[in-house]
Design a protein around this motif. Sequence first.
Motif, PDB file in Angstrom:
ATOM      1  N   LEU A 226       2.518   9.927  -4.215  1.00 23.92           N
ATOM      2  CA  LEU A 226       2.585   8.477  -4.030  1.00 23.92           C
ATOM      3  C   LEU A 226       4.009   7.966  -4.183  1.00 23.92           C
ATOM      4  O   LEU A 226       4.457   7.050  -3.470  1.00 23.92           O
ATOM      5  N   LYS A 227       4.790   8.515  -5.140  1.00 24.46           N
ATOM      6  CA  LYS A 227       6.181   8.106  -5.320  1.00 24.46           C
ATOM      7  C   LYS A 227       6.982   8.402  -4.073  1.00 24.46           C
ATOM      8  O   LYS A 227       7.824   7.589  -3.642  1.00 24.46           O
ATOM      9  N   ARG A 228       6.727   9.563  -3.455  1.00 29.23           N
ATOM     10  CA  ARG A 228       7.419   9.921  -2.217  1.00 29.23           C
ATOM     11  C   ARG A 228       7.096   8.923  -1.125  1.00 29.23           C
ATOM     12  O   ARG A 228       7.975   8.506  -0.367  1.00 29.23           O
ATOM     13  N   LYS A 229       5.858   8.487  -1.066  1.00 25.23           N
ATOM     14  CA  LYS A 229       5.443   7.504  -0.067  1.00 25.23           C
ATOM     15  C   LYS A 229       6.214   6.193  -0.257  1.00 25.23           C
ATOM     16  O   LYS A 229       6.655   5.570   0.723  1.00 25.23           O
ATOM     17  N   PHE A 230       6.365   5.773  -1.513  1.00 27.76           N
ATOM     18  CA  PHE A 230       7.113   4.541  -1.788  1.00 27.76           C
ATOM     19  C   PHE A 230       8.572   4.683  -1.345  1.00 27.76           C
ATOM     20  O   PHE A 230       9.164   3.756  -0.793  1.00 27.76           O
ATOM     21  N   GLU A 231       9.167   5.854  -1.624  1.00 29.77           N
ATOM     22  CA  GLU A 231      10.590   6.031  -1.367  1.00 29.77           C
ATOM     23  C   GLU A 231      10.921   6.104   0.117  1.00 29.77           C
ATOM     24  O   GLU A 231      11.984   5.638   0.534  1.00 29.77           O
ATOM     25  N   VAL A 232      10.038   6.668   0.927  1.00 31.93           N
ATOM     26  CA  VAL A 232      10.345   6.840   2.355  1.00 31.93           C
ATOM     27  C   VAL A 232       9.835   5.678   3.189  1.00 31.93           C
ATOM     28  O   VAL A 232      10.160   5.593   4.377  1.00 31.93           O
TER      29      VAL A 232
ATOM     30  N   GLY B 252      12.039  -0.260   0.900  1.00 33.14           N
ATOM     31  CA  GLY B 252      13.385   0.074   0.459  1.00 33.14           C
ATOM     32  C   GLY B 252      14.201  -1.166   0.103  1.00 33.14           C
ATOM     33  O   GLY B 252      15.083  -1.103  -0.755  1.00 33.14           O
ATOM     34  N   LYS B 253      13.918  -2.286   0.741  1.00 34.42           N
ATOM     35  CA  LYS B 253      14.603  -3.538   0.429  1.00 34.42           C
ATOM     36  C   LYS B 253      13.617  -4.663   0.629  1.00 34.42           C
ATOM     37  O   LYS B 253      13.282  -5.010   1.759  1.00 34.42           O
ATOM     38  N   VAL B 254      13.191  -5.241  -0.500  1.00 32.85           N
ATOM     39  CA  VAL B 254      12.135  -6.249  -0.468  1.00 32.85           C
ATOM     40  C   VAL B 254      12.715  -7.573  -0.988  1.00 32.85           C
ATOM     41  O   VAL B 254      13.411  -7.601  -2.006  1.00 32.85           O
ATOM     42  N   TYR B 255      12.434  -8.657  -0.258  1.00 33.86           N
ATOM     43  CA  TYR B 255      12.820 -10.008  -0.690  1.00 33.86           C
ATOM     44  C   TYR B 255      11.567 -10.653  -1.267  1.00 33.86           C
ATOM     45  O   TYR B 255      10.571 -10.813  -0.559  1.00 33.86           O
TER      46      TYR B 255
END
Length: 447
Positions: free
Chosen positions: A17-23, A28-31
Motif C-alpha cells: 500500500l505504501k508503494r501505491k501511495f508513492e507512485v 505526490g503533490k496535493v493541495y
Amino acid sequence: MSESQQYLTVTALTQYLKRKFEVDPYLGKVYLTGEVSNYRPRPNTHQYFSLKDDHAKISAIMFKSAFAKVKFQPEEGMKVLVVGRIGLYEPSGSYQIYVERMEPDGVGALYQAYEQLKKKLAAEGLFSAPKKPLPRFPKRIAVVTSRSGAVIRDIITTTRRRFPIAQIVLFPSQVQGDAAAAEISRQIERANAQGDFDTLIIGRGGGSIEDLWPFNEEVVARAIAQSQLPVISSVGHETDTTIADLVADVRAATPTAAAELAVPVYNDVLLQLKQDQTRVFNAFQNFVQRDRQRLNKLQTSYVFTQPNRLYEGYLQKLDFLNERLKQAGQNNFNLASQHYQRVFQQLRQQTPIHQVRQAQTQLLNLQQRLNRGTQLVVRQKRQQLMQTVQSLDLLSPLKIMTRGYAFVTADEQVVHGVKQLQPEQTVAIHMADGEAQAQITKIDGGK
C-alpha cells in the motif's frame, strides 16, 4: 499453490500500500484545505497535527525545516491551505499528509504572523512602555539602514540643511531578505555598545509587506525595546505601520521626517538664543531698575534723613523701665526691712540663754550616767572573763595530766586504741612534766 501461501503478512500488505501511495501521481503533490486540529506546539522539532472538515480528518506532519519557513503561528481551529504529499506510515498502517507549505486560508501568512506578533508584544507591554525623549541638540546620530539606499542620503541632506553641526554615522545593514532582521538587530546593539550617540534612526524606503518584513521580526522589535538610545523608526510610507514603528520611541512617516524630528533648525536655534538673550537682558534691566527704585526710596526714608527718630522710642521705653526698676527695688527694700524688724522682735522675746543653761545641766547629767554605766559594764565583763578562765583551766588537759594521766603518740599521731599499735613499736608517752619513750612488748586486745 497451497491455501496458506495465499495469505499476506501485515508487513507485506502495508509495504504494498505504501508503494501505491508513492507512485500515484495524484498523491505526490496535493493541495488541501481544512481546519487545524490536535495541534500542540513543539519547539525546535517536527510538528504533528490533523486537518479536518465537517466529514473527515487526516493526520499531518510538518518537518522542522519546512515549519521554520512558516511566517505565522498555527492555532487550533484555524483554517489553512497546505501543500504536501500523501504517504503511509508503516508501523501503524495509517496514511497521512507530509506538509511542505502552509498559509492561512483567506488571510496572507505574513499578515497573520504580523497580527500574532503584534498581539504577543502588546501583551508583554513593549508598545506601552515609557518612551524615551529625543535630545533637543544631538551631537552624534546613528543611522541603521542600507548603505546604497535613498534613506541615508535623505537623512544626511536634511540634517546638513537643518543642523549641520550634528554628525551622522551610518551602521550599514541589509533591509530586505531573510538575513536582514538579524543584521538590523546586531547594528542596533553595536550603536548602543559604542555609547557616544544621542539618537538612533532605523529605516528604509517603501515596499510591499514582504519587502518590509525584517522590520516586523521579533528580534528587531526586542533590540529596539532594549536600546538605551532613543529610537526613531522610519519604515516604508506613511500608510505602512510595522512592529518596529510601534516599539520605537518615535515614528516618522519618511526618512526626511525622521531627520527633522532628530535635529532642530540651526537658524531657528540661533534666533531663539538671540531672543532669549534679549529677554534675559531686558529682565536684568528691569530687575536693576526695580532695585534702584527701592534703593532711592530707602535713602529718602526718615531712617537715613533723621536717624535719631529710629531710637527715640527705645529711649523712652528705657526711661520707663528704669523707673519701674527703681520702684521695684524700693518696694523690695521696704518689705525686707519690715521682715527684719518682725524677726528681731521675736528673737528679743525668746532669748536662748535659759535654754542653753538647761541643755548644759542635762548634758552634765548624761555624762555622769554614761560614766557610771561604763564602769558597771567593765566590772561585769571582767567577772565573766574570770569565770570563763577558771572553767577553761578546769577543762585543760594539762590540769588533768597533773592528776597522773598521760597520752601516747606513735609517729607523731595520737594513739586512740591498741589496734593502732604493733609489737616492738616505739611510742612516746606524754605526761604533765615531760615525755618518755617506750617499746611495745605485748598487745592485749581486752574486751
